[in-house]
Design a protein around this motif. Structure first.
Motif, PDB file in Angstrom:
ATOM      1  N   SER A 178      19.736  25.925 -28.489  1.00 55.47           N
ATOM      2  CA  SER A 178      18.452  25.220 -28.417  1.00 55.47           C
ATOM      3  C   SER A 178      17.305  26.151 -28.766  1.00 55.47           C
ATOM      4  O   SER A 178      16.327  25.736 -29.425  1.00 55.47           O
ATOM      5  CB  SER A 178      18.244  24.641 -27.010  1.00 55.47           C
ATOM      6  N   LEU A 179      17.394  27.422 -28.314  1.00 50.82           N
ATOM      7  CA  LEU A 179      16.385  28.422 -28.698  1.00 50.82           C
ATOM      8  C   LEU A 179      16.389  28.605 -30.213  1.00 50.82           C
ATOM      9  O   LEU A 179      15.334  28.548 -30.867  1.00 50.82           O
ATOM     10  CB  LEU A 179      16.693  29.778 -28.042  1.00 50.82           C
ATOM     11  N   ASP A 180      17.590  28.821 -30.769  1.00 55.44           N
ATOM     12  CA  ASP A 180      17.724  29.076 -32.207  1.00 55.44           C
ATOM     13  C   ASP A 180      17.160  27.912 -33.022  1.00 55.44           C
ATOM     14  O   ASP A 180      16.457  28.119 -34.014  1.00 55.44           O
ATOM     15  CB  ASP A 180      19.198  29.302 -32.572  1.00 55.44           C
ATOM     16  N   ALA A 181      17.474  26.692 -32.591  1.00 54.01           N
ATOM     17  CA  ALA A 181      17.050  25.509 -33.351  1.00 54.01           C
ATOM     18  C   ALA A 181      15.528  25.401 -33.404  1.00 54.01           C
ATOM     19  O   ALA A 181      14.971  24.772 -34.305  1.00 54.01           O
ATOM     20  CB  ALA A 181      17.642  24.244 -32.725  1.00 54.01           C
ATOM     21  N   ARG A 182      14.850  26.006 -32.412  1.00 50.66           N
ATOM     22  CA  ARG A 182      13.385  25.934 -32.353  1.00 50.66           C
ATOM     23  C   ARG A 182      12.720  27.243 -32.769  1.00 50.66           C
ATOM     24  O   ARG A 182      11.506  27.401 -32.604  1.00 50.66           O
ATOM     25  CB  ARG A 182      12.963  25.520 -30.927  1.00 50.66           C
ATOM     26  N   GLY A 183      13.525  28.175 -33.274  1.00 47.79           N
ATOM     27  CA  GLY A 183      12.978  29.441 -33.751  1.00 47.79           C
ATOM     28  C   GLY A 183      12.388  30.302 -32.652  1.00 47.79           C
ATOM     29  O   GLY A 183      11.419  31.026 -32.882  1.00 47.79           O
ATOM     30  N   LEU A 184      12.954  30.196 -31.443  1.00 47.18           N
ATOM     31  CA  LEU A 184      12.406  30.940 -30.303  1.00 47.18           C
ATOM     32  C   LEU A 184      13.290  32.120 -29.923  1.00 47.18           C
ATOM     33  O   LEU A 184      14.505  32.092 -30.131  1.00 47.18           O
ATOM     34  CB  LEU A 184      12.277  30.010 -29.080  1.00 47.18           C
ATOM     35  N   GLU A 185      12.639  33.143 -29.357  1.00 38.98           N
ATOM     36  CA  GLU A 185      13.349  34.315 -28.820  1.00 38.98           C
ATOM     37  C   GLU A 185      13.106  34.349 -27.312  1.00 38.98           C
ATOM     38  O   GLU A 185      12.052  33.892 -26.844  1.00 38.98           O
ATOM     39  CB  GLU A 185      12.776  35.610 -29.429  1.00 38.98           C
ATOM     40  N   THR A 186      14.034  34.952 -26.586  1.00 37.61           N
ATOM     41  CA  THR A 186      13.865  35.008 -25.117  1.00 37.61           C
ATOM     42  C   THR A 186      12.617  35.808 -24.734  1.00 37.61           C
ATOM     43  O   THR A 186      12.031  35.568 -23.678  1.00 37.61           O
ATOM     44  CB  THR A 186      15.103  35.625 -24.437  1.00 37.61           C
ATOM     45  N   GLN A 187      12.189  36.737 -25.611  1.00 34.06           N
ATOM     46  CA  GLN A 187      11.004  37.565 -25.291  1.00 34.06           C
ATOM     47  C   GLN A 187       9.723  36.723 -25.232  1.00 34.06           C
ATOM     48  O   GLN A 187       8.717  37.161 -24.678  1.00 34.06           O
ATOM     49  CB  GLN A 187      10.809  38.673 -26.342  1.00 34.06           C
ATOM     50  N   GLN A 188       9.755  35.516 -25.817  1.00 36.89           N
ATOM     51  CA  GLN A 188       8.561  34.665 -25.787  1.00 36.89           C
ATOM     52  C   GLN A 188       8.448  33.875 -24.484  1.00 36.89           C
ATOM     53  O   GLN A 188       7.461  33.161 -24.281  1.00 36.89           O
ATOM     54  CB  GLN A 188       8.603  33.675 -26.957  1.00 36.89           C
ATOM     55  N   LEU A 189       9.466  34.007 -23.648  1.00 36.55           N
ATOM     56  CA  LEU A 189       9.493  33.189 -22.436  1.00 36.55           C
ATOM     57  C   LEU A 189       8.841  33.929 -21.265  1.00 36.55           C
ATOM     58  O   LEU A 189       8.763  35.161 -21.244  1.00 36.55           O
ATOM     59  CB  LEU A 189      10.928  32.790 -22.101  1.00 36.55           C
ATOM     60  N   LEU A 190       8.385  33.155 -20.299  1.00 37.23           N
ATOM     61  CA  LEU A 190       7.589  33.680 -19.188  1.00 37.23           C
ATOM     62  C   LEU A 190       8.396  34.581 -18.262  1.00 37.23           C
ATOM     63  O   LEU A 190       7.863  35.553 -17.722  1.00 37.23           O
ATOM     64  CB  LEU A 190       7.031  32.488 -18.384  1.00 37.23           C
ATOM     65  N   LEU A 191       9.661  34.238 -18.052  1.00 34.17           N
ATOM     66  CA  LEU A 191      10.485  34.942 -17.066  1.00 34.17           C
ATOM     67  C   LEU A 191      11.771  35.434 -17.727  1.00 34.17           C
ATOM     68  O   LEU A 191      12.173  34.908 -18.766  1.00 34.17           O
ATOM     69  CB  LEU A 191      10.847  33.968 -15.918  1.00 34.17           C
ATOM     70  N   PRO A 192      12.412  36.444 -17.143  1.00 31.38           N
ATOM     71  CA  PRO A 192      13.696  36.892 -17.681  1.00 31.38           C
ATOM     72  C   PRO A 192      14.737  35.773 -17.598  1.00 31.38           C
ATOM     73  O   PRO A 192      14.821  35.084 -16.573  1.00 31.38           O
ATOM     74  CB  PRO A 192      14.090  38.053 -16.752  1.00 31.38           C
TER      75      PRO A 192
END
Lengths: 132, 120
Positions: free
Chosen positions: B84-98
């Motif tokens: 789901s992250l990949d499909a939206r071009g997101l990386e975990t570093q962009q998220l608020l919490l670990p």
């Protein structure tokens, strides 16, 4: 086996409310028990005392009431979800200074803790309308 | 009261419906009852954890404020679906919490290893 049923689906617009009711009947018919039915999110509309339908259409709130009366079911409506949507019992109507109440007899307003308790006490918890 | 582990699966975007807030409320209630909780974000649900949200122009409360309190309630295991992250071009570093980014097989494992699964 002891079941709890969680309903997020409102009657009429979503089939989920009717399916939850049919599932509850099937559970009881198979000889299992139901610890609690918990109504959350738009599912709180299942507790309406004012649902008024043509005679050839299913009145889901009335059917929950009938099933609960027959089998002694615990029908709990999430109080926070309910008051936000204008579903009040007499006590909450007084608390919020509203002119009337509309929670049907047989339903009770209580907190999300009743959902957690239902999960802890039941062998199975099934949610209806969780993706609506 | 016997204890059980709870997995709460949230698959909806942060605003546009009350699903994200409703899922958080259930998670926090489980924590208040001292039950171990894992949150799993899938599909548009991964957008809930994006840092720097500003929903004030649409009259909504900022979910980030509630999310920041999750560790205080001992809700520390946050999982997000890798696909789901990949499909939206997101990386975990962009998220608020670990978070743990989990693959499809790991999601099946998560569901199997929790006593109660609630979808909101």
């Amino acid at each position: 086996m002891l079941f709890s049923i969680v309903v997020h689906a409102a009657p009429v617009q979503n089939q989920g409310a009717d399916t939850a009711l049919r599932f509850a009947r099937a559970v009881l018919a198979a000889g299992h028990g139901i610890y609690r039915v918990f109504f959350y999110r738009d599912g709180i509309h299942n507790g309406s005392a004012l649902s008024s339908l043509p005679p050839d259409e299913a009145n889901i709130p009335a059917q929950w009431q009938a099933l609960a009366a027959e089998h002694g079911l615990d029908l709990v409506v999430c109080i926070a979800a309910a008051v936000r949507r204008g579903m009040l019992n007499a006590e909450e109507a007084q608390r919020y200074d509203r002119s009337s109440s509309n929670l049907a007899p047989g339903f009770e307003l209580s907190g999300l803790g009743q959902l957690v308790d239902a999960c802890l006490q039941s062998d199975r918890v099934i949610t209806f309308g969780g993706r609506s | 009261m016997s204890g059980k582990s709870f997995l709460i699966i949230s698959r909806s975007a942060p605003y546009g419906s009350s699903a994200a807030r409703d899922a958080l409320d259930v998670a926090l209630t489980c924590a208040v009852f001292e039950q171990p909780v894992t949150l799993l974000f899938m599909d548009d649900g991964v957008l809930q954890l994006l840092a720097g949200q500003d929903p004030q122009p649409i009259g909504q409360k900022n979910l980030n404020a509630v999310q920041q309190s999750l560790p205080l309630y001992d809700i520390e295991r946050l999982c997000v679906c890798r696909a789901s992250l990949d499909a939206r071009g997101l990386e975990t570093q962009q998220l608020l919490l670990p978070v743990e980014a989990v693959a499809a097989e790991a999601i099946a494992q998560l569901i199997a290893e929790h006593d109660v699964v609630l979808s909101i």
